[in-house]
Every structure is written in C-alpha cells, then in structure tokens.
Design an enzyme around this catalytic site. Structure first.
Site, PDB file in Angstrom:
ATOM      1  N   TYR A 111       2.333  71.035  17.802  1.00 45.60           N
ATOM      2  CA  TYR A 111       2.922  72.167  17.167  1.00 45.60           C
ATOM      3  C   TYR A 111       2.912  72.258  15.712  1.00 45.60           C
ATOM      4  O   TYR A 111       2.880  73.206  15.186  1.00 45.60           O
ATOM      5  CB  TYR A 111       4.318  72.420  17.718  1.00 45.60           C
ATOM      6  CG  TYR A 111       4.820  73.601  17.503  1.00 45.60           C
ATOM      7  CD1 TYR A 111       4.478  74.656  18.259  1.00 45.60           C
ATOM      8  CD2 TYR A 111       5.783  74.049  16.434  1.00 45.60           C
ATOM      9  CE1 TYR A 111       4.966  75.923  18.049  1.00 45.60           C
ATOM     10  CE2 TYR A 111       6.334  75.302  16.232  1.00 45.60           C
ATOM     11  CZ  TYR A 111       6.053  76.314  16.938  1.00 45.60           C
ATOM     12  OH  TYR A 111       6.597  77.496  16.818  1.00 45.60           O
ATOM     13  N   TYR A 137      -3.031  58.908  21.576  1.00 44.34           N
ATOM     14  CA  TYR A 137      -3.280  59.883  22.566  1.00 44.34           C
ATOM     15  C   TYR A 137      -3.962  60.994  21.919  1.00 44.34           C
ATOM     16  O   TYR A 137      -3.197  61.854  21.201  1.00 44.34           O
ATOM     17  CB  TYR A 137      -1.975  60.401  23.476  1.00 44.34           C
ATOM     18  CG  TYR A 137      -2.095  61.158  24.536  1.00 44.34           C
ATOM     19  CD1 TYR A 137      -3.449  61.751  25.161  1.00 44.34           C
ATOM     20  CD2 TYR A 137      -1.107  61.560  25.274  1.00 44.34           C
ATOM     21  CE1 TYR A 137      -3.476  62.475  26.156  1.00 44.34           C
ATOM     22  CE2 TYR A 137      -1.137  62.644  26.241  1.00 44.34           C
ATOM     23  CZ  TYR A 137      -2.379  62.921  26.733  1.00 44.34           C
ATOM     24  OH  TYR A 137      -2.316  63.799  27.868  1.00 44.34           O
ATOM     25  N   ILE A 207      -6.420  56.905  32.203  1.00 44.71           N
ATOM     26  CA  ILE A 207      -5.015  57.251  32.559  1.00 44.71           C
ATOM     27  C   ILE A 207      -4.868  58.384  33.346  1.00 44.71           C
ATOM     28  O   ILE A 207      -5.329  59.414  32.687  1.00 44.71           O
ATOM     29  CB  ILE A 207      -4.228  57.106  31.154  1.00 44.71           C
ATOM     30  CG1 ILE A 207      -4.185  55.793  30.367  1.00 44.71           C
ATOM     31  CG2 ILE A 207      -2.814  57.703  31.387  1.00 44.71           C
ATOM     32  CD1 ILE A 207      -3.526  55.902  28.829  1.00 44.71           C
TER      33      ILE A 207
END
Length: 297
Positions: A111, A137, A207
């Site tokens: 964001y 990530y 993952i």
C-alpha cells in the site's frame, strides 16, 4: 554465502482456525501435529493465509507461541512478521525470535509503495533488530511493489537475510536470483501450481496454501523433486492440479479452510472482509479432493 539451509521442502502457510470469533487453540495445535506427522518440513504461521491482516497483535503473537510450542523443535517455524509499518514489523519479528521461531517471513511493504531504497531500509531495520534468518516475501500482486533482484542482492549481504518466498509468477526470477545470489540463497515458491517448475529451476521448497489440505501429497512432491525423481513428482502434481485450481477460485485461505472443514479438522470460519467459499466453489473443492484421493466419492 551459506546462512541457513534448514528451510526446504513443503512448508504450509498455516491457516488460523477460529471458533465463535476466537482462535481455536485446540484445533491449531492439532493442525500442527497433523502437518508434522504428514511430512511437512516446516510451518509458516500468521502469514496472509493465517489471516494476519485481521488478527490483533496479541492474537498474532499468541498464534506464533502456540505453533512454536506444539512443533517442539521437530520442524522449523518461519513466523509471519510482515507489515507496511517498519516499527510494527520489527516488533513482530522480535517477538517471534523470543518465542522460539527459527526464522521470520517479512513481506514487502504493501500500500505505501516504497522505492527500492525504501524497501532496502525497511528490511535492513528488521535485520538489525533480530538474530534469526529473514525470508523476504515478494508478492507484487498484493503489495503493488516488486523487489528487484538487485535490491535482493544488496540485502543478502546483511547478516540475517537468508532467502525469498517468491510469488511474482515469473519463473525466470528463480534463475536470475540464483545467478545473482548463488545457490545457497533460499528460494521458496509462493505459488502451488508452479512450485514443481520453480523447483526444477533451482528452488528449495514451497510455502504452500494447498499443503493445509493435502500435506502428505505436497510433502511427497517436494521430496521426489529433491531426489531428482521428476517423473514421480509429476504424477503427484497431476493429482493435485484440480485442487490447486479449486482452492484459489475464491481467496485461497477460505478455500483451504473449506477443505479442512470437509476433513473435519477445523470449523470453517473466516473473518470479514473475507467470507466462506460459495456453494459452487465448495463443490469444486470437494470434487478435487476426491480426485486427489483425500476424500471418498
């Protein structure tokens, strides 16, 4: 540069079970044990799949504590510690380390849309605050920023930056990152459908959202790849493809929770603004689980 090599294979991005609006601690503990007994090689709580955006800080920390305690050192725990607020990310990472997590997963700040230098400074601040490995990530579809290979290489020079969970949907990145950082830089796929291809290009594991529902199959696929048995891995992939599709027809965590509900392992409950999957999607998930051999027809 060898920093940590324990994070390989199938690492489920654990859902957070709820019951009556609260964390279902008993179900979470049971999930952890089932995952380990099914062959999962690590656990990743309180990521997006763990509904971290709608957990309070106290709840977030409690989930980490439960998972670490229940894992009992049998497999590594990579605790979610991401935030678009650097101070908050540091706080979550420090707590994860104190709770006994073996590493933290830190997402690129969403964001805010930071520059490459802003992302570097964010991760450096977390790096400087803890003493355990950090997995970056990188997920541009959610965070709206894409960490460049060059920025990742700079970060890898720091003491705790150990690897990446890559959800860019760009398989070329595996090779580019391997070239820039070397084979010891841990590369974990963040996408179930392309995890097999990711591994073939030099990845170390996945993952996985689908591993919530099919832990043994996902673990067996990763084990086959690591032995070089790509034909065996492809046979498992063929069984999982409908489930990979079905779980993500609506938000993946809702799909995973539906599948776990069908298995009788949790109450199918999510927090707003997400909703349980619709009936048509639920039907497709059930059919995919039957196809994979997880449920009887």
């Amino acid at each position: 540069m060898t920093k940590h090599t324990a994070f390989t294979g199938s690492l489920p991005a654990l859902v957070t079970p709820f019951k009556g609006g609260k964390i279902d601690e008993a179900a979470l503990r049971a999930l952890v044990t089932w995952q380990i007994e099914s062959g999962s090689s690590g656990l990743v709580p309180v990521g997006t799949t763990g509904e971290s955006p709608t957990l309070s800080h106290d709840e977030h920390k409690r989930v980490v504590e439960i998972v670490v305690a229940e894992a009992k050192g049998r497999v590594p725990v990579i605790a979610g510690a991401g935030s678009n607020n650097t101070t908050e990310a540091i706080d979550l990472a420090i707590h994860a380390e104190k709770a006994g997590a073996q590493a933290v997963l830190v997402v690129t700040p969403y964001y805010n849309k930071p520059t490459q230098e802003g992302m570097y400074q964010h991760f450096k601040a977390v790096n400087d605050a803890v003493g355990i490995p950090i997995i970056i990530y990188n997920i541009p579809p959610r965070s709206v920023v894409d960490m460049s290979v060059e920025t990742m290489a700079r970060l890898y020079e720091l003491k705790n930056i150990a690897g990446v969970k890559d959800a860019t949907a760009n398989l070329a990145r595996v090779s580019q990152q391997r070239h820039a950082m070397g084979p010891d830089f841990i590369q974990l796929s963040g996408e179930d459908m392309t995890a097999l291809a990711y591994m073939a290009a030099g990845g170390h594991g996945c993952i996985s959202v689908v591993a919530n529902v099919a832990p043994q199959l996902c673990a067996e696929l990763m084990a086959a790849v690591r032995k070089g048995d790509y034909a065996g891995a492809l046979r498992i992939q063929d069984r999982l493809v409908p489930l990979h599709d079905a779980v993500f027809k609506e938000p993946g965590l809702a799909g995973a929770k539906h599948g776990l509900g069908l298995l009788g392992r949790i109450v199918e409950e999510v927090r707003l603004p997400l909703l349980p999957v619709t009936a048509p999607t639920g039907k497709v998930i059930r059919e995919a689980m039957v196809f994979a051999g997880l449920l009887n027809a």
